[in-house]
Design a protein around this motif. Sequence first.
Motif, mmCIF file in Angstrom:
data_model
loop_
_atom_site.group_PDB
_atom_site.id
_atom_site.type_symbol
_atom_site.label_atom_id
_atom_site.label_comp_id
_atom_site.label_asym_id
_atom_site.label_seq_id
_atom_site.Cartn_x
_atom_site.Cartn_y
_atom_site.Cartn_z
ATOM 1 N N VAL A 1 9.188 -32.499 -25.763
ATOM 2 C CA VAL A 1 8.565 -33.435 -26.407
ATOM 3 C C VAL A 1 10.244 -34.702 -27.219
ATOM 4 O O VAL A 1 11.080 -34.717 -26.803
ATOM 5 C CB VAL A 1 9.718 -31.795 -27.874
ATOM 6 N N ASN A 2 8.763 -35.550 -26.432
ATOM 7 C CA ASN A 2 10.003 -37.031 -27.402
ATOM 8 C C ASN A 2 10.293 -37.128 -29.137
ATOM 9 O O ASN A 2 9.582 -36.100 -29.399
ATOM 10 C CB ASN A 2 8.415 -37.853 -27.101
ATOM 11 N N ILE A 3 10.741 -38.424 -29.331
ATOM 12 C CA ILE A 3 11.110 -38.245 -30.862
ATOM 13 C C ILE A 3 9.680 -38.753 -31.642
ATOM 14 O O ILE A 3 10.048 -38.284 -32.822
ATOM 15 C CB ILE A 3 12.238 -40.306 -30.652
ATOM 16 N N GLN A 4 8.694 -38.072 -31.496
ATOM 17 C CA GLN A 4 7.825 -38.507 -32.240
ATOM 18 C C GLN A 4 7.471 -37.120 -32.776
ATOM 19 O O GLN A 4 6.133 -36.455 -33.538
ATOM 20 C CB GLN A 4 5.865 -39.119 -31.709
ATOM 21 N N GLY A 5 8.161 -36.128 -31.713
ATOM 22 C CA GLY A 5 7.239 -34.242 -32.069
ATOM 23 C C GLY A 5 6.201 -34.425 -30.929
ATOM 24 O O GLY A 5 5.896 -33.166 -31.263
ATOM 25 N N GLN A 6 5.328 -35.473 -30.249
ATOM 26 C CA GLN A 6 4.539 -35.063 -28.867
ATOM 27 C C GLN A 6 5.037 -34.311 -27.758
ATOM 28 O O GLN A 6 5.804 -35.156 -27.182
ATOM 29 C CB GLN A 6 3.907 -36.176 -29.376
ATOM 30 N N PRO B 1 6.518 -28.228 -33.604
ATOM 31 C CA PRO B 1 7.618 -28.854 -34.667
ATOM 32 C C PRO B 1 8.623 -28.902 -34.501
ATOM 33 O O PRO B 1 9.347 -28.053 -33.350
ATOM 34 C CB PRO B 1 6.961 -27.257 -35.535
ATOM 35 N N PRO B 2 9.393 -29.420 -35.136
ATOM 36 C CA PRO B 2 10.871 -29.467 -34.676
ATOM 37 C C PRO B 2 11.951 -28.521 -34.840
ATOM 38 O O PRO B 2 11.252 -27.476 -35.986
ATOM 39 C CB PRO B 2 11.368 -30.409 -35.478
ATOM 40 N N GLY B 3 12.612 -28.007 -34.050
ATOM 41 C CA GLY B 3 13.577 -26.771 -34.368
ATOM 42 C C GLY B 3 12.768 -25.628 -33.386
ATOM 43 O O GLY B 3 13.691 -24.682 -33.758
ATOM 44 N N ASP C 1 10.663 -19.218 -33.789
ATOM 45 C CA ASP C 1 11.852 -20.097 -35.018
ATOM 46 C C ASP C 1 13.429 -18.961 -34.108
ATOM 47 O O ASP C 1 13.300 -17.787 -34.337
ATOM 48 C CB ASP C 1 11.628 -19.653 -36.332
#
Length: 253
Positions: free
Chosen positions: A109-114, A133-135, A150
């Motif tokens: 996952v890159n810094i843009q979340g993709q 989605p982050p996390g 999650d």
Amino acid sequence: MDRLVFTSNATIREQSTARQVLVNDLSNVSTLGFKSSYDVALQSIKVSGAGFDTRFQAQTVSRDVIRMDPGSVMATGRPMDVAMSGTTVLTVQAPNGDLAFTRRGDLKVNIQGQLENGSGHLVLGEGGPIAIPPGLMVSINPDGSIFARDPAVVGPAADVLIDRLRLRDVTGVSLGRRADGLYKVSEKPDGTDLALNDQLPQVIPQALEGSNVSAIEAMTRLIDHSRSFETQIRIIKEMKGLDESGSSMMKAA
């Protein structure tokens, strides 16, 4: 005599393409998902113009078709690593925005979340680039389905389907190499997609595919080219000596 020198010189010049291909293959022995493509051979062609009708020279004939021979599969245990099974390819977005294909499956996952692979190419789902989605903890099924969970939730929690990798099976399809190293459908415009067929594309989760280049085979062929080069140079030197001997015999006493 001059014909033999020109023939040897043409052979050296034309074999340079094959040597470049071998060097490129050797440099990608450790590249994940790399597929060799170029087939290079020499053929004799008749040279027209002044001279005898028996004047022939070597000419390179090349073909750039991706060989889908599988590479070695290495288990990594990393949830986002996938190795393409059989003749499956992964659809990604090329740097110029075109749709393209690859066998490289070290996803992150890159810094843009993709989602992207180790080469920095965005991985495409059926609706476009895949956003994570982050996390969340991500896992990928053999059919390309991407699930997330999650880790903060205590107790059993259902995995949520995020997207599905846009996988394509290329059985019976000829692939060529683009200028950026990705694959495309041969004799079709860049960005052409493949339709799904009866063969269900699959991936091997938590594994990566190595290069299908055999280092031993490539080194052996490179040695053959080196010996051929030495032979052609030796022929040119011998012809030079014969030419000098003939010239000295023709000098007036």
